[in-house]
Write a protein that holds these residues in place. Sequence first.
Motif, PDB file in Angstrom:
ATOM      1  N   MET A   1       0.847  -1.176   0.000  1.00  0.00           N
ATOM      2  CA  MET A   1       0.000   0.000   0.000  1.00  0.00           C
ATOM      3  C   MET A   1       0.901   1.251   0.000  1.00  0.00           C
ATOM      4  SD  MET A   1      -3.351   0.675   2.412  1.00  0.00           S
ATOM      5  CE  MET A   1      -3.220  -0.818   3.306  1.00  0.00           C
ATOM      6  N   ASP A   2       0.454   2.279  -0.669  1.00  0.00           N
ATOM      7  CA  ASP A   2       1.178   3.541  -0.723  1.00  0.00           C
ATOM      8  C   ASP A   2       1.166   4.199   0.663  1.00  0.00           C
ATOM      9  OD1 ASP A   2       2.489   5.745  -1.783  1.00  0.00           O
ATOM     10  OD2 ASP A   2       0.603   6.737  -2.346  1.00  0.00           O
ATOM     11  N   HIS A   3       2.211   4.927   0.999  1.00  0.00           N
ATOM     12  CA  HIS A   3       2.340   5.580   2.313  1.00  0.00           C
ATOM     13  C   HIS A   3       1.218   6.590   2.535  1.00  0.00           C
ATOM     14  CE1 HIS A   3       4.184   7.343   5.831  1.00  0.00           C
ATOM     15  NE2 HIS A   3       4.153   8.549   5.250  1.00  0.00           N
ATOM     16  N   ASP A   4       0.948   7.442   1.541  1.00  0.00           N
ATOM     17  CA  ASP A   4      -0.106   8.454   1.683  1.00  0.00           C
ATOM     18  C   ASP A   4      -1.475   7.802   1.833  1.00  0.00           C
ATOM     19  OD1 ASP A   4       1.707  10.517   1.522  1.00  0.00           O
ATOM     20  OD2 ASP A   4       1.476  10.767  -0.663  1.00  0.00           O
ATOM     21  N   LEU A   5      -1.717   6.719   1.135  1.00  0.00           N
ATOM     22  CA  LEU A   5      -2.984   6.013   1.234  1.00  0.00           C
ATOM     23  C   LEU A   5      -3.169   5.431   2.627  1.00  0.00           C
ATOM     24  CD1 LEU A   5      -5.560   4.954  -0.093  1.00  0.00           C
ATOM     25  CD2 LEU A   5      -4.248   2.949  -0.828  1.00  0.00           C
ATOM     26  N   SER A   6      -2.119   4.867   3.203  1.00  0.00           N
ATOM     27  CA  SER A   6      -2.225   4.288   4.543  1.00  0.00           C
ATOM     28  C   SER A   6      -2.497   5.383   5.581  1.00  0.00           C
ATOM     29  CB  SER A   6      -0.967   3.497   4.894  1.00  0.00           C
ATOM     30  OG  SER A   6       0.164   4.329   4.852  1.00  0.00           O
ATOM     31  N   ILE A   7      -1.870   6.543   5.438  1.00  0.00           N
ATOM     32  CA  ILE A   7      -2.124   7.663   6.358  1.00  0.00           C
ATOM     33  C   ILE A   7      -3.578   8.119   6.223  1.00  0.00           C
ATOM     34  CG2 ILE A   7      -1.537  10.089   6.856  1.00  0.00           C
ATOM     35  CD1 ILE A   7       0.695   8.301   7.751  1.00  0.00           C
ATOM     36  N   ASP A   8      -4.067   8.247   4.991  1.00  0.00           N
ATOM     37  CA  ASP A   8      -5.446   8.667   4.765  1.00  0.00           C
ATOM     38  C   ASP A   8      -6.452   7.659   5.312  1.00  0.00           C
ATOM     39  OD1 ASP A   8      -4.717  11.042   3.578  1.00  0.00           O
ATOM     40  OD2 ASP A   8      -4.816  10.248   1.522  1.00  0.00           O
ATOM     41  N   LEU A   9      -6.158   6.381   5.206  1.00  0.00           N
ATOM     42  CA  LEU A   9      -7.050   5.351   5.753  1.00  0.00           C
ATOM     43  C   LEU A   9      -7.119   5.445   7.277  1.00  0.00           C
ATOM     44  CD1 LEU A   9      -6.197   2.233   3.560  1.00  0.00           C
ATOM     45  CD2 LEU A   9      -8.376   3.450   3.687  1.00  0.00           C
ATOM     46  N   VAL A  10      -5.965   5.664   7.909  1.00  0.00           N
ATOM     47  CA  VAL A  10      -5.944   5.796   9.374  1.00  0.00           C
ATOM     48  C   VAL A  10      -6.748   7.018   9.785  1.00  0.00           C
ATOM     49  CG1 VAL A  10      -4.463   6.261  11.366  1.00  0.00           C
ATOM     50  CG2 VAL A  10      -3.766   4.572   9.676  1.00  0.00           C
ATOM     51  N   LEU A  11      -6.547   8.155   9.109  1.00  0.00           N
ATOM     52  CA  LEU A  11      -7.257   9.391   9.459  1.00  0.00           C
ATOM     53  C   LEU A  11      -8.758   9.270   9.214  1.00  0.00           C
ATOM     54  CD1 LEU A  11      -4.784  12.114   8.127  1.00  0.00           C
ATOM     55  CD2 LEU A  11      -5.176  11.426  10.492  1.00  0.00           C
ATOM     56  N   SER A  12      -9.155   8.599   8.155  1.00  0.00           N
ATOM     57  CA  SER A  12     -10.584   8.466   7.862  1.00  0.00           C
ATOM     58  C   SER A  12     -11.278   7.477   8.801  1.00  0.00           C
ATOM     59  CB  SER A  12     -10.794   8.051   6.405  1.00  0.00           C
ATOM     60  OG  SER A  12     -10.242   6.768   6.186  1.00  0.00           O
ATOM     61  N   SER A  13     -10.502   6.598   9.431  1.00  0.00           N
ATOM     62  CA  SER A  13     -11.109   5.627  10.339  1.00  0.00           C
ATOM     63  C   SER A  13     -11.276   6.178  11.764  1.00  0.00           C
ATOM     64  CB  SER A  13     -10.267   4.352  10.384  1.00  0.00           C
ATOM     65  OG  SER A  13      -9.013   4.618  10.980  1.00  0.00           O
ATOM     66  N   LEU A  14     -10.806   7.383  12.010  1.00  0.00           N
ATOM     67  CA  LEU A  14     -10.903   7.970  13.356  1.00  0.00           C
ATOM     68  C   LEU A  14     -12.331   8.404  13.661  1.00  0.00           C
ATOM     69  CD1 LEU A  14      -7.669  10.156  13.354  1.00  0.00           C
ATOM     70  CD2 LEU A  14      -8.030   8.022  14.574  1.00  0.00           C
ATOM     71  N   PRO A  15     -12.728   8.372  14.936  1.00  0.00           N
ATOM     72  CA  PRO A  15     -14.074   8.832  15.305  1.00  0.00           C
ATOM     73  C   PRO A  15     -14.214  10.352  15.145  1.00  0.00           C
ATOM     74  CG  PRO A  15     -12.846   8.142  17.252  1.00  0.00           C
ATOM     75  CD  PRO A  15     -12.000   7.819  16.069  1.00  0.00           C
ATOM     76  N   GLU A  16     -15.428  10.835  15.292  1.00  0.00           N
ATOM     77  CA  GLU A  16     -15.747  12.258  15.102  1.00  0.00           C
ATOM     78  C   GLU A  16     -14.998  13.161  16.087  1.00  0.00           C
ATOM     79  OE1 GLU A  16     -17.348  15.515  13.338  1.00  0.00           O
ATOM     80  OE2 GLU A  16     -17.568  13.452  12.658  1.00  0.00           O
TER      81      GLU A  16
ATOM     82  N   MET B   1      -4.662  20.552   6.892  1.00  0.00           N
ATOM     83  CA  MET B   1      -4.407  21.959   6.578  1.00  0.00           C
ATOM     84  C   MET B   1      -2.910  22.264   6.588  1.00  0.00           C
ATOM     85  SD  MET B   1      -7.215  23.666   6.000  1.00  0.00           S
ATOM     86  CE  MET B   1      -6.887  25.349   6.381  1.00  0.00           C
ATOM     87  N   ASN B   2      -2.184  21.657   7.514  1.00  0.00           N
ATOM     88  CA  ASN B   2      -0.753  21.923   7.625  1.00  0.00           C
ATOM     89  C   ASN B   2       0.093  20.997   6.750  1.00  0.00           C
ATOM     90  OD1 ASN B   2      -0.965  24.058   9.489  1.00  0.00           O
ATOM     91  ND2 ASN B   2      -1.314  22.584  11.117  1.00  0.00           N
ATOM     92  N   LYS B   3      -0.557  20.071   6.073  1.00  0.00           N
ATOM     93  CA  LYS B   3       0.128  19.121   5.179  1.00  0.00           C
ATOM     94  C   LYS B   3       1.351  18.513   5.864  1.00  0.00           C
ATOM     95  CE  LYS B   3      -1.442  21.587   1.132  1.00  0.00           C
ATOM     96  NZ  LYS B   3      -1.098  22.372  -0.025  1.00  0.00           N
ATOM     97  N   ILE B   4       1.096  17.917   6.996  1.00  0.00           N
ATOM     98  CA  ILE B   4       2.160  17.326   7.808  1.00  0.00           C
ATOM     99  C   ILE B   4       2.624  16.020   7.172  1.00  0.00           C
ATOM    100  CG2 ILE B   4       2.729  16.425  10.088  1.00  0.00           C
ATOM    101  CD1 ILE B   4       0.556  18.281  11.214  1.00  0.00           C
TER     102      ILE B   4
END
Length: 138
Positions: free
Chosen positions: A1-16, A27-30
Motif C-alpha cells: 500500500m502507498d504511504h499516503d494512502l495508509s495515512i489517509d485510511l488511518v485518518l478516515s477511520s478515526l471517530p468524530e 491543513m498543515n500538510k504534515i
Amino acid sequence: MDHDLSIDLVLSSLPESYSQFVLNFNMNKIEVTLSGLLNMLTQAENTIAKEKLSVHLVSSKKNKNEKRKFSKKDKDEKASTSKGIKPTRGVKMDKDNDKCHFCGKLGHWRRNCKDYLESIKGKKQKEASTSRTNDKEQ
C-alpha cells in the motif's frame, strides 16, 4: 500500500472526536511516518480526554432555581454576623491589644467602627452634592 494512502485510511477511520486533529493535519500538510502519526494521535487522545473532563466539570453545576438549604450552623453564623463582621479562617482578634485605627478604642476594628462608617457615608453624600453643583455650573 502507498504511504499516503495508509495515512489517509488511518485518518478516515478515526471517530468524530478527532475531527479537529484531522483538519489540522490536512491543513498543515504534515509529512509523518505511521509511527509518527501514532504518537501524534496518542497526544491528541490525551488532549481530547482532558477537554471532555473539563466540559463535564463545567456542566455539572447545580440548578440556579434550587434553593439552598441552610443548616442550624449556617443560621447561627448569619445571626452572629448581623451584629458585625467577625474574623474567620484563623484570623483572631485579640481584644486586649487590637484597637480601632480610626477612633482608637479597644474591642473592634475600623471596618466595624460606627464613627468610621458614618464618616464615610458623610463623605459620599458630600461628594455627590458637590458633583451635582459642578455639573450645573458648566
